[in-house]
Write a protein that holds these residues in place. Structure first.
Motif, PDB file in Angstrom:
ATOM      1  N   ALA A 119       0.821  -1.215   0.000  1.00 19.41           N
ATOM      2  CA  ALA A 119       0.000   0.000   0.000  1.00 19.41           C
ATOM      3  C   ALA A 119       0.852   1.262   0.000  1.00 19.41           C
ATOM      4  O   ALA A 119       0.452   2.294  -0.546  1.00 19.41           O
ATOM      5  CB  ALA A 119      -0.932   0.007   1.212  1.00 19.41           C
ATOM      6  N   MET A 120       2.038   1.186   0.602  1.00 20.27           N
ATOM      7  CA  MET A 120       2.902   2.368   0.698  1.00 20.27           C
ATOM      8  C   MET A 120       4.083   2.322  -0.259  1.00 20.27           C
ATOM      9  O   MET A 120       5.001   3.119  -0.151  1.00 20.27           O
ATOM     10  CB  MET A 120       3.390   2.526   2.146  1.00 20.27           C
ATOM     11  N   ARG A 121       4.067   1.336  -1.166  1.00 19.79           N
ATOM     12  CA  ARG A 121       5.126   1.202  -2.179  1.00 19.79           C
ATOM     13  C   ARG A 121       6.501   1.063  -1.530  1.00 19.79           C
ATOM     14  O   ARG A 121       7.485   1.653  -1.970  1.00 19.79           O
ATOM     15  CB  ARG A 121       5.095   2.378  -3.149  1.00 19.79           C
ATOM     16  N   SER A 122       6.535   0.281  -0.475  1.00 18.34           N
ATOM     17  CA  SER A 122       7.794   0.007   0.214  1.00 18.34           C
ATOM     18  C   SER A 122       8.290  -1.362  -0.198  1.00 18.34           C
ATOM     19  O   SER A 122       7.501  -2.298  -0.363  1.00 18.34           O
ATOM     20  CB  SER A 122       7.590   0.055   1.732  1.00 18.34           C
ATOM     21  N   HIS A 123       9.594  -1.496  -0.353  1.00 23.01           N
ATOM     22  CA  HIS A 123      10.159  -2.777  -0.753  1.00 23.01           C
ATOM     23  C   HIS A 123      11.088  -3.359   0.309  1.00 23.01           C
ATOM     24  O   HIS A 123      11.769  -4.348   0.064  1.00 23.01           O
ATOM     25  CB  HIS A 123      10.903  -2.625  -2.088  1.00 23.01           C
ATOM     26  N   HIS A 124      11.109  -2.707   1.482  1.00 24.70           N
ATOM     27  CA  HIS A 124      11.902  -3.252   2.589  1.00 24.70           C
ATOM     28  C   HIS A 124      11.197  -2.921   3.890  1.00 24.70           C
ATOM     29  O   HIS A 124      10.877  -1.766   4.162  1.00 24.70           O
ATOM     30  CB  HIS A 124      13.326  -2.693   2.604  1.00 24.70           C
ATOM     31  N   CYS A 125      10.964  -3.949   4.677  1.00 23.22           N
ATOM     32  CA  CYS A 125      10.302  -3.798   5.975  1.00 23.22           C
ATOM     33  C   CYS A 125      11.250  -4.283   7.067  1.00 23.22           C
ATOM     34  O   CYS A 125      11.917  -5.311   6.919  1.00 23.22           O
ATOM     35  CB  CYS A 125       8.993  -4.603   5.988  1.00 23.22           C
ATOM     36  N   PHE A 126      11.312  -3.531   8.158  1.00 22.93           N
ATOM     37  CA  PHE A 126      12.113  -3.911   9.317  1.00 22.93           C
ATOM     38  C   PHE A 126      11.182  -4.149  10.503  1.00 22.93           C
ATOM     39  O   PHE A 126      10.316  -3.321  10.785  1.00 22.93           O
ATOM     40  CB  PHE A 126      13.122  -2.807   9.678  1.00 22.93           C
ATOM     41  N   ILE A 127      11.364  -5.280  11.174  1.00 26.10           N
ATOM     42  CA  ILE A 127      10.600  -5.557  12.398  1.00 26.10           C
ATOM     43  C   ILE A 127      11.578  -5.472  13.561  1.00 26.10           C
ATOM     44  O   ILE A 127      12.488  -6.291  13.688  1.00 26.10           O
ATOM     45  CB  ILE A 127       9.929  -6.946  12.349  1.00 26.10           C
ATOM     46  N   TYR A 128      11.408  -4.448  14.389  1.00 26.12           N
ATOM     47  CA  TYR A 128      12.334  -4.167  15.487  1.00 26.12           C
ATOM     48  C   TYR A 128      11.781  -4.819  16.760  1.00 26.12           C
ATOM     49  O   TYR A 128      10.821  -4.331  17.352  1.00 26.12           O
ATOM     50  CB  TYR A 128      12.478  -2.654  15.660  1.00 26.12           C
ATOM     51  N   VAL A 129      12.399  -5.944  17.156  1.00 27.81           N
ATOM     52  CA  VAL A 129      11.926  -6.713  18.303  1.00 27.81           C
ATOM     53  C   VAL A 129      12.785  -6.395  19.521  1.00 27.81           C
ATOM     54  O   VAL A 129      14.007  -6.250  19.418  1.00 27.81           O
ATOM     55  CB  VAL A 129      11.989  -8.235  18.009  1.00 27.81           C
ATOM     56  N   ARG A 130      12.139  -6.303  20.669  1.00 26.34           N
ATOM     57  CA  ARG A 130      12.879  -6.044  21.906  1.00 26.34           C
ATOM     58  C   ARG A 130      13.963  -7.099  22.103  1.00 26.34           C
ATOM     59  O   ARG A 130      13.719  -8.301  21.956  1.00 26.34           O
ATOM     60  CB  ARG A 130      11.910  -6.033  23.089  1.00 26.34           C
ATOM     61  N   GLY A 131      15.175  -6.666  22.440  1.00 27.70           N
ATOM     62  CA  GLY A 131      16.318  -7.559  22.503  1.00 27.70           C
ATOM     63  C   GLY A 131      16.172  -8.689  23.504  1.00 27.70           C
ATOM     64  O   GLY A 131      16.661  -9.799  23.285  1.00 27.70           O
ATOM     65  N   GLU A 132      15.478  -8.422  24.638  1.00 33.66           N
ATOM     66  CA  GLU A 132      15.319  -9.464  25.651  1.00 33.66           C
ATOM     67  C   GLU A 132      14.310 -10.535  25.234  1.00 33.66           C
ATOM     68  O   GLU A 132      14.270 -11.619  25.815  1.00 33.66           O
ATOM     69  CB  GLU A 132      14.856  -8.861  26.987  1.00 33.66           C
ATOM     70  N   ALA A 133      13.475 -10.213  24.240  1.00 34.81           N
ATOM     71  CA  ALA A 133      12.427 -11.143  23.809  1.00 34.81           C
ATOM     72  C   ALA A 133      13.010 -12.143  22.812  1.00 34.81           C
ATOM     73  O   ALA A 133      12.727 -12.103  21.616  1.00 34.81           O
ATOM     74  CB  ALA A 133      11.258 -10.370  23.200  1.00 34.81           C
ATOM     75  N   LEU A 134      13.815 -13.056  23.328  1.00 35.73           N
ATOM     76  CA  LEU A 134      14.564 -13.971  22.462  1.00 35.73           C
ATOM     77  C   LEU A 134      13.653 -14.963  21.740  1.00 35.73           C
ATOM     78  O   LEU A 134      13.827 -15.227  20.545  1.00 35.73           O
ATOM     79  CB  LEU A 134      15.607 -14.720  23.294  1.00 35.73           C
TER      80      LEU A 134
END
Length: 430
Positions: A119-134
């Motif tokens: 929908a936003m014409r993006s070709h790269h998505c980053f999912i930033y997960v909390r570091g302690e949530a292994l």
């Protein structure tokens, strides 16, 4: 009770191996993606606008409007790449909805990411997960690999000509990185500190390129909207806050956990769902959206827990982290514990928050230790006044909320600490 609904966001959570692609596909998984790819990006943005979906990360900003801020293509091309960033840095005390969602149903987030990116014409998505949530970090990475192998990610997704890569990134374990611009700095390898706005992320976000930052639950709602339609979504919740919501209920209740209910559900109704107060000890105070939202009391049992209802009653919906405390808990003690957290997590960039949270914690520790004075209450409120609206980001505002609301509703408890101190001093002098 609110009108019961068939589970939406949590409908797959109890299925065997719910995190596997095979289970997801058996339960309507990736059907919304096929439907979305058959339309245009503009149609998807309009659909999300029409649904009334609001950000589930705490601010409640309309998701479709946020998507529309992404600059349009010029002659079919973009001057800079567009990025979609998912904020999975769940660090608010009491908040625990995104981690179980990523554990139980990671593909709903991935499918939502693909639709939103298209929908936003993006070709790269980053999912930033909390570091302690292994564990969710590993599970999400495994789900991304499954999606690549099945052709849902990578080049020419499902023969549509649309390309998308997803990168799952483990954060550095700081509460401040839940603030979207601090998250972007951390994602770029810098120390997580909030940026001055403007420019806003939609204009200059990740790597100075147009960026949209959305919460996990917000994006996971998108496939259901695509399949069900805007009118179906609006049948749940309230007019200005439609849709289902995951309420994280913790504390002195019989069955703490995640409860999906329509937005606007009250605490009285949620307590029915989770079996009532633990051991029958009456409710004393509670937070509607985590420790950074002003607390409520037993008088607020029937406040509708949506964005407008919580605000009208003097608090915020936040992340719907409902922390419930019974009559055995000291309010000054609880407020002190929260304040110590904010003192520790302040990034130190701005003076009001860096110095203010330090002084608030020192005063509260002295009061709880029985060494406070009546003047300390006025000092607390004065320091809070110098932080509220003057700190660089919302961390400062969140830090003062439990203090000001605690004194508003339970001033006598703070005074009692001071009175006991005064009696001890008089006895010592005698």
């Amino acid at each position: 009770m609110a009108d019961p609904i068939t589970p939406v966001l949590t409908k797959r959570w109890l299925s065997p191996n719910s995190w596997r692609l095979s289970t997801y596909e058996q339960l309507e998984g990736y059907t919304a993606l096929r439907k979305a790819l058959s339309g245009t990006p503009e149609q998807l943005v309009q659909l999300v606008k029409d649904s009334g979906l609001r950000g589930r990360g705490g601010a409640g900003f309309p998701a479709g409007v946020k998507w529309s801020f992404m600059p349009p293509n010029v002659n079919g091309r973009t001057a800079k790449p567009h990025y979609l960033v998912i904020n999975a840095d769940e660090g608010e005390p009491g908040t625990c909805k995104d981690i179980p969602l990523m554990m139980a149903d990671p593909h709903s987030l991935i499918e939502g990411c693909i639709i939103a990116a298209y929908a936003m014409r993006s070709h790269h998505c980053f999912i930033y997960v909390r570091g302690e949530a292994l564990h969710p970090y590993r599970r999400l990475n495994a789900a991304v690999r499954e999606a690549y192998r099945a052709g849902y990610l990578g080049k020419d997704i499902l023969g549509s000509g649309f390309d998308l890569d997803i990168t799952v990134h483990a954060g550095a374990g700081a509460y401040i990185c839940g603030e979207e611009t601090a998250l972007l700095d951390s994602l770029e390898g810098r120390r997580g500190q909030p940026r001055l706005k403007p420019p806003f992320p939609a204009a200059a976000g990740l790597y100075a390129a147009p960026t949209t930052v959305n919460n996990v639950e917000t994006i996971a709602s998108v496939p259901f909207i695509v399949n069900g339609g805007a009118d179906w979504f609006r049948k749940m919740g309230r007019e200005k806050s439609p849709g289902p919501k995951i309420y994280s209920i913790s504390g002195h209740v019989e069955r703490p956990g995640q409860y999906e209910a329509p937005l606007g559900t009250t605490l009285r109704e949620l307590l029915e769902l989770c079996g009532g107060m633990k051991d029958g000890i009456p409710l004393k105070f509670w937070t509607p959206g985590g420790s950074s939202t002003p607390m409520f009391t037993a008088e607020h049992l029937d406040i509708p827990l949506d964005f407008e209802g919580a605000a009208e009653a003097g608090s915020m919906l936040g992340t719907t982290a409902v922390q419930v405390f019974n009559e055995t808990v000291s309010v000054p003690w609880a407020v002190m514990k929260w304040t110590q957290f904010y003192e520790h997590e302040s990034c130190g960039k701005c003076t009001p928050c860096r110095e203010g949270t330090y002084w608030l914690a020192q005063i509260l520790e002295r009061m709880v230790d029985g060494r406070g004075t009546a003047e300390d209450i006025d000092t607390l409120l004065d320091v809070c006044d110098n932080i509220l609206g003057r700190s660089f980001c919302a961390l400062g505002d969140g830090a003062v909320s439990p203090i000001t609301s605690g004194i508003k509703y339970f001033r006598d408890e703070f005074l009692a600490l001071c009175e006991s101190n005064k009696r001890e001093l008089v006895g010592a002098q005698a």
